[in-house]
Design an enzyme around this catalytic site. Structure first.
Site: not given
Length: 430
Positions: A261, A276, A348, A351, A394
């Site tokens: 990403r 991230r 987070e 999801s 994560r």
């Protein structure tokens, strides 16, 4: 993708649902395009029918020896042949305009999704686990990680910001987490293990709602292929354009892949540490189900992700996202947030979203329902769901922060011991 027939029949309801996501009314503009397109299609049909009819009448006139009538009909056919390409081009342009207008509109939220402008409107559903009571000040992973093999400097030297080089015991722990996740989702939860490409064509990205709206958030090669932002793209698009056998539903797939990403919209966010990254690994879950089963499948998928956190004994909370924080293609989303004691916050880690038939329409994926043992002639769109089970990097961060010790070492969760080759503790490099 939205169903234009639904918009025709329910323009106010459509605009009202979009308004919950902060989108201005668009049904009038869409229906104007649709009406113009249908008018052109009608003209095309009438013109084609008249051309065919006139062509037959030419033969009849010639058979009767009426050359004058035949010549008039020939002139009419010639004119109709020039009109048809113009109508076809107009139809093509209007179809493209309508498709483009529909493709940038977010999915409609489910009725039970709470309204809200941003993450402040999310609703906490549950919490699991007990927060550890440290007898020392817990550190953030970015501070404690480098001496354990979390090498930010080399990652930056090689590739720039938001890249990390994992070494030795840290790389082994990262691999162990991914393998544990994959083994659990295939063994305990029945997902089919897949090893999909991480380079895909436009069609796969478009079908899974990543294009055109989020092109800047992904990396594209010079040949035009895209590096997947999540294995959701490859797994979901594997059924693109197919008519699925009802008996094979639900289809449940999982993959542990690299993801990429560009994080174009996250400038300044989580620039420190391993949260991230431009490149990361994720164990993805994807389901393709009958519409009537999608709500139950959403709960099941979310539970499959929760099981990983509980097996690792990582405290977490479950949130129902509001309309303003929900992803573009989702109609309903649960987020799982893991506790990070170094940050003193929940972050987070998964999801899980139900997209309804939104992606299936974009991919033109259908199934043929079977009722009373008989397959129906009319096909329907299935529902697709996707979720993280979990994001490996994560999860690594969560293990480091929750299992850290006062001497700088990190205990390895017991469930990972079989994957660690005898290593039960990460120790600082001497």
């Amino acid at each position: 993708m939205h169903d234009i027939r639904f918009i025709r029949d329910n323009p106010e309801a459509f605009d009202g649902a979009l308004a919950r996501r902060g989108i201005e009314p668009v049904s009038a503009a869409l229906l104007d395009l649709d009406e113009r397109k249908r008018a052109v299609a009608t003209k095309m049909q009438i013109t084609q029918s008249r051309r065919n009819e006139a062509s037959k009448l030419i033969g009849q006139a010639m058979g009767k020896g009426d050359k004058e009538a035949a010549e008039v009909l020939k002139a009419e056919v010639a004119e109709l042949k020039t009109i048809l390409p113009v109508l076809e081009e107009e139809d093509r342009q209007l179809s493209a305009q309508l498709q483009d207008a529909l493709s940038v509109l977010a999915n409609l939220p489910a009725d039970d999704v709470p309204d809200g402008e941003d993450e402040e409107g999310n609703v906490e559903i549950a919490r699991w686990g007990t927060l550890r009571d440290f007898d020392f000040a817990p550190q953030e992973h970015a501070d404690m990680g480098p001496v354990l093999g979390l090498d930010f400097e080399t990652g930056t030297k090689l590739s720039g910001a938001r890249f990390t080089f994992l070494r030795g015991q840290m790389a082994r722990l990262h691999r162990a987490l991914g393998q544990f996740m994959l083994n659990h989702q295939t063994g305990a939860n029945g997902y089919i293990e897949c090893a999909p490409p991480v380079l895909v064509r436009d069609e796969a990205m478009y079908g899974t709602d990543k294009l055109p709206k989020f092109a800047e958030d992904s990396f594209q090669t010079t040949e035009g292929r895209w590096l997947i932002p999540t294995a959701e793209v490859s797994l979901t698009a594997s059924v693109q354009g197919e008519i699925l056998d009802d008996a094979k539903l639900p289809i449940r797939m999982t993959a542990l892949t690299l993801c990429f990403r560009s994080e174009a919209g996250s400038a300044g966010k989580d620039t420190r540490g391993f949260i991230r990254q431009h490149q990361f690994e994720k164990c993805e879950l994807v389901s393709v189900v009958r519409p009537e089963d999608s709500e139950a499948e959403h709960e099941r998928m979310t539970r499959c992700a929760e099981e990983i956190l509980e097996a690792l004994e990582l405290p977490y909370r479950k949130l129902l996202l509001c309309t303003g924080d929900m992803g573009f293609g989702a109609r309903k989303t649960y987020d799982l947030e893991v506790w990070l004691p170094g940050q003193g916050a929940y972050r987070e880690i998964s999801s899980c979203s139900n997209t309804g038939d939104f992606q299936a329409r974009r991919m033109n994926t259908r199934y043929r329902p079977v009722k009373d043992g008989v397959a129906e002639k009319k096909t329907e769109f299935p529902h697709t769901l996707n979720g993280s089970g979990l994001a490996v990097g994560r999860t690594l961060v969560a293990v480091l922060e929750n299992y850290q010790q006062a001497d700088g070492s990190v205990s390895i969760p017991a469930v990972l011991h079989p994957y660690m080759g005898g290593i039960t503790t990460l120790n600082p490099e001497s």
